[in-house]
Motif scaffolding. Structure first.
Motif, PDB file in Angstrom:
ATOM      1  N   MET A   1       0.859  -1.171   0.000  1.00  0.00           N
ATOM      2  CA  MET A   1       0.000   0.000   0.000  1.00  0.00           C
ATOM      3  C   MET A   1       0.904   1.233   0.000  1.00  0.00           C
ATOM      4  O   MET A   1       1.823   1.322   0.795  1.00  0.00           O
ATOM      5  CB  MET A   1      -0.893  -0.030   1.248  1.00  0.00           C
ATOM      6  N   ASP A   2       0.593   2.185  -0.871  1.00  0.00           N
ATOM      7  CA  ASP A   2       1.446   3.373  -0.891  1.00  0.00           C
ATOM      8  C   ASP A   2       1.118   4.285   0.289  1.00  0.00           C
ATOM      9  O   ASP A   2       0.084   4.159   0.945  1.00  0.00           O
ATOM     10  CB  ASP A   2       1.370   4.087  -2.241  1.00  0.00           C
ATOM     11  N   GLU A   3       2.009   5.205   0.551  1.00  0.00           N
ATOM     12  CA  GLU A   3       1.918   6.082   1.728  1.00  0.00           C
ATOM     13  C   GLU A   3       0.635   6.914   1.735  1.00  0.00           C
ATOM     14  O   GLU A   3       0.005   7.102   2.776  1.00  0.00           O
ATOM     15  CB  GLU A   3       3.151   6.994   1.773  1.00  0.00           C
ATOM     16  N   ARG A   4       0.221   7.398   0.578  1.00  0.00           N
ATOM     17  CA  ARG A   4      -0.984   8.223   0.495  1.00  0.00           C
ATOM     18  C   ARG A   4      -2.231   7.423   0.860  1.00  0.00           C
ATOM     19  O   ARG A   4      -3.088   7.890   1.616  1.00  0.00           O
ATOM     20  CB  ARG A   4      -1.093   8.791  -0.915  1.00  0.00           C
ATOM     21  N   LYS A   5      -2.343   6.194   0.357  1.00  0.00           N
ATOM     22  CA  LYS A   5      -3.485   5.337   0.693  1.00  0.00           C
ATOM     23  C   LYS A   5      -3.471   4.988   2.176  1.00  0.00           C
ATOM     24  O   LYS A   5      -4.514   4.953   2.821  1.00  0.00           O
ATOM     25  CB  LYS A   5      -3.447   4.056  -0.137  1.00  0.00           C
ATOM     26  N   ARG A   6      -2.289   4.717   2.695  1.00  0.00           N
ATOM     27  CA  ARG A   6      -2.155   4.388   4.118  1.00  0.00           C
ATOM     28  C   ARG A   6      -2.632   5.548   4.984  1.00  0.00           C
ATOM     29  O   ARG A   6      -3.403   5.367   5.928  1.00  0.00           O
ATOM     30  CB  ARG A   6      -0.698   4.041   4.425  1.00  0.00           C
ATOM     31  N   ASP A   7      -2.165   6.766   4.673  1.00  0.00           N
ATOM     32  CA  ASP A   7      -2.570   7.947   5.451  1.00  0.00           C
ATOM     33  C   ASP A   7      -4.071   8.187   5.347  1.00  0.00           C
ATOM     34  O   ASP A   7      -4.718   8.554   6.322  1.00  0.00           O
ATOM     35  CB  ASP A   7      -1.805   9.187   4.971  1.00  0.00           C
ATOM     36  N   SER A   8      -4.621   7.969   4.173  1.00  0.00           N
ATOM     37  CA  SER A   8      -6.058   8.128   3.982  1.00  0.00           C
ATOM     38  C   SER A   8      -6.840   7.118   4.814  1.00  0.00           C
ATOM     39  O   SER A   8      -7.859   7.454   5.438  1.00  0.00           O
ATOM     40  CB  SER A   8      -6.391   7.966   2.498  1.00  0.00           C
ATOM     41  N   MET A   9      -6.359   5.878   4.850  1.00  0.00           N
ATOM     42  CA  MET A   9      -7.033   4.838   5.639  1.00  0.00           C
ATOM     43  C   MET A   9      -6.952   5.157   7.127  1.00  0.00           C
ATOM     44  O   MET A   9      -7.939   4.995   7.859  1.00  0.00           O
ATOM     45  CB  MET A   9      -6.400   3.477   5.348  1.00  0.00           C
ATOM     46  N   ILE A  10      -5.811   5.626   7.578  1.00  0.00           N
ATOM     47  CA  ILE A  10      -5.664   5.986   8.993  1.00  0.00           C
ATOM     48  C   ILE A  10      -6.626   7.114   9.357  1.00  0.00           C
ATOM     49  O   ILE A  10      -7.289   7.075  10.398  1.00  0.00           O
ATOM     50  CB  ILE A  10      -4.199   6.357   9.313  1.00  0.00           C
ATOM     51  N   ALA A  11      -6.713   8.129   8.497  1.00  0.00           N
ATOM     52  CA  ALA A  11      -7.636   9.241   8.758  1.00  0.00           C
ATOM     53  C   ALA A  11      -9.084   8.744   8.815  1.00  0.00           C
ATOM     54  O   ALA A  11      -9.860   9.151   9.690  1.00  0.00           O
ATOM     55  CB  ALA A  11      -7.475  10.311   7.688  1.00  0.00           C
ATOM     56  N   TYR A  12      -9.438   7.860   7.891  1.00  0.00           N
ATOM     57  CA  TYR A  12     -10.788   7.302   7.879  1.00  0.00           C
ATOM     58  C   TYR A  12     -11.065   6.527   9.164  1.00  0.00           C
ATOM     59  O   TYR A  12     -12.121   6.693   9.783  1.00  0.00           O
ATOM     60  CB  TYR A  12     -10.971   6.389   6.661  1.00  0.00           C
ATOM     61  N   LEU A  13     -10.131   5.678   9.568  1.00  0.00           N
ATOM     62  CA  LEU A  13     -10.325   4.877  10.781  1.00  0.00           C
ATOM     63  C   LEU A  13     -10.427   5.755  12.020  1.00  0.00           C
ATOM     64  O   LEU A  13     -11.254   5.501  12.905  1.00  0.00           O
ATOM     65  CB  LEU A  13      -9.200   3.852  10.926  1.00  0.00           C
ATOM     66  N   ARG A  14      -9.607   6.774  12.102  1.00  0.00           N
ATOM     67  CA  ARG A  14      -9.694   7.700  13.251  1.00  0.00           C
ATOM     68  C   ARG A  14     -11.057   8.388  13.286  1.00  0.00           C
ATOM     69  O   ARG A  14     -11.655   8.553  14.355  1.00  0.00           O
ATOM     70  CB  ARG A  14      -8.573   8.730  13.183  1.00  0.00           C
ATOM     71  N   HIS A  15     -11.539   8.806  12.116  1.00  0.00           N
ATOM     72  CA  HIS A  15     -12.849   9.449  12.034  1.00  0.00           C
ATOM     73  C   HIS A  15     -13.949   8.496  12.502  1.00  0.00           C
ATOM     74  O   HIS A  15     -14.822   8.873  13.285  1.00  0.00           O
ATOM     75  CB  HIS A  15     -13.102   9.901  10.590  1.00  0.00           C
ATOM     76  N   ARG A  16     -13.922   7.248  12.038  1.00  0.00           N
ATOM     77  CA  ARG A  16     -14.934   6.266  12.434  1.00  0.00           C
ATOM     78  C   ARG A  16     -14.837   5.933  13.925  1.00  0.00           C
ATOM     79  O   ARG A  16     -15.853   5.742  14.588  1.00  0.00           O
ATOM     80  CB  ARG A  16     -14.808   4.994  11.599  1.00  0.00           C
ATOM     81  N   MET A  17     -13.615   5.854  14.435  1.00  0.00           N
ATOM     82  CA  MET A  17     -13.453   5.601  15.875  1.00  0.00           C
ATOM     83  C   MET A  17     -14.064   6.742  16.678  1.00  0.00           C
ATOM     84  O   MET A  17     -14.735   6.510  17.695  1.00  0.00           O
ATOM     85  CB  MET A  17     -11.977   5.400  16.215  1.00  0.00           C
ATOM     86  N   ASP A  18     -13.857   7.981  16.229  1.00  0.00           N
ATOM     87  CA  ASP A  18     -14.465   9.141  16.899  1.00  0.00           C
ATOM     88  C   ASP A  18     -15.991   9.063  16.842  1.00  0.00           C
ATOM     89  O   ASP A  18     -16.675   9.355  17.828  1.00  0.00           O
ATOM     90  CB  ASP A  18     -14.006  10.455  16.259  1.00  0.00           C
ATOM     91  N   ASP A  19     -16.526   8.634  15.686  1.00  0.00           N
ATOM     92  CA  ASP A  19     -17.987   8.506  15.538  1.00  0.00           C
ATOM     93  C   ASP A  19     -18.577   7.543  16.559  1.00  0.00           C
ATOM     94  O   ASP A  19     -19.692   7.739  17.030  1.00  0.00           O
ATOM     95  CB  ASP A  19     -18.354   8.010  14.135  1.00  0.00           C
ATOM     96  N   PHE A  20     -17.829   6.500  16.885  1.00  0.00           N
ATOM     97  CA  PHE A  20     -18.328   5.471  17.800  1.00  0.00           C
ATOM     98  C   PHE A  20     -17.779   5.611  19.217  1.00  0.00           C
ATOM     99  O   PHE A  20     -18.026   4.773  20.070  1.00  0.00           O
ATOM    100  CB  PHE A  20     -18.001   4.078  17.250  1.00  0.00           C
ATOM    101  N   GLY A  21     -17.014   6.659  19.470  1.00  0.00           N
ATOM    102  CA  GLY A  21     -16.479   6.886  20.811  1.00  0.00           C
ATOM    103  C   GLY A  21     -15.416   5.880  21.218  1.00  0.00           C
ATOM    104  O   GLY A  21     -15.302   5.531  22.389  1.00  0.00           O
ATOM    105  N   ILE A  22     -14.641   5.403  20.249  1.00  0.00           N
ATOM    106  CA  ILE A  22     -13.582   4.428  20.531  1.00  0.00           C
ATOM    107  C   ILE A  22     -12.249   5.159  20.564  1.00  0.00           C
ATOM    108  O   ILE A  22     -11.874   5.837  19.603  1.00  0.00           O
ATOM    109  CB  ILE A  22     -13.547   3.324  19.452  1.00  0.00           C
ATOM    110  N   SER A  23     -11.538   5.027  21.662  1.00  0.00           N
ATOM    111  CA  SER A  23     -10.223   5.659  21.768  1.00  0.00           C
ATOM    112  C   SER A  23      -9.141   4.668  21.347  1.00  0.00           C
ATOM    113  O   SER A  23      -9.371   3.453  21.370  1.00  0.00           O
ATOM    114  CB  SER A  23      -9.972   6.109  23.210  1.00  0.00           C
ATOM    115  N   PRO A  24      -7.963   5.165  21.007  1.00  0.00           N
ATOM    116  CA  PRO A  24      -6.859   4.251  20.700  1.00  0.00           C
ATOM    117  C   PRO A  24      -6.559   3.313  21.875  1.00  0.00           C
ATOM    118  O   PRO A  24      -6.208   2.154  21.682  1.00  0.00           O
ATOM    119  CB  PRO A  24      -5.688   5.179  20.397  1.00  0.00           C
ATOM    120  N   ASP A  25      -6.726   3.808  23.113  1.00  0.00           N
ATOM    121  CA  ASP A  25      -6.509   2.954  24.283  1.00  0.00           C
ATOM    122  C   ASP A  25      -7.534   1.826  24.346  1.00  0.00           C
ATOM    123  O   ASP A  25      -7.214   0.706  24.726  1.00  0.00           O
ATOM    124  CB  ASP A  25      -6.564   3.774  25.573  1.00  0.00           C
TER     125      ASP A  25
END
Length: 108
Positions: A1-25
């Motif tokens: 996976m190239d760096e741009r796709k990876r960064d996009s996926m991370i941003a998407y996952l962080r956004h979805r985690m925020d939507d559901f109230g899931i913290s990295p911890d």
């Protein structure tokens, strides 16, 4: 996976985690408490047979797929125990198939 796709996926996952109230911890805690070992499986048959999804496909799953069943039918939810529910969890009082051939199991 190239760096741009990876960064996009991370941003998407962080956004979805925020939507559901899931913290990295929360996520890290879940991942460290997942059961590991031979009793975990990715797929489970009605008879309680399990398969991790690695190595050769077991015969029970090959037969089910060749009979037209989807492999997804046997997939366990993430974090679910590989052991099936105990028979005492079933309420058979109103079983509409009681006494019929459908109620008989071939492995009893």
């Amino acid at each position: 996976m190239d760096e741009r796709k990876r960064d996009s996926m991370i941003a998407y996952l962080r956004h979805r985690m925020d939507d559901f109230g899931i913290s990295p911890d929360d996520l890290a805690s879940f991942l460290t408490t997942r059961p590991a070992g031979p009793d975990t499986g990715r797929y489970r048959s009605a008879g309680g047979d399990t398969w991790s999804g690695e190595g050769e496909t077991p015969q029970w799953l090959k037969q089910a797929i060749s009979a037209g069943q989807s492999i997804g039918h046997f997939e366990l939810p993430l974090g679910a125990p590989a052991q099936p529910a105990t028979p005492c969890d079933a309420d058979w009082k109103n079983d509409p198939f009681a006494g019929s051939p459908l109620a008989r199991s071939s492995h009893r």
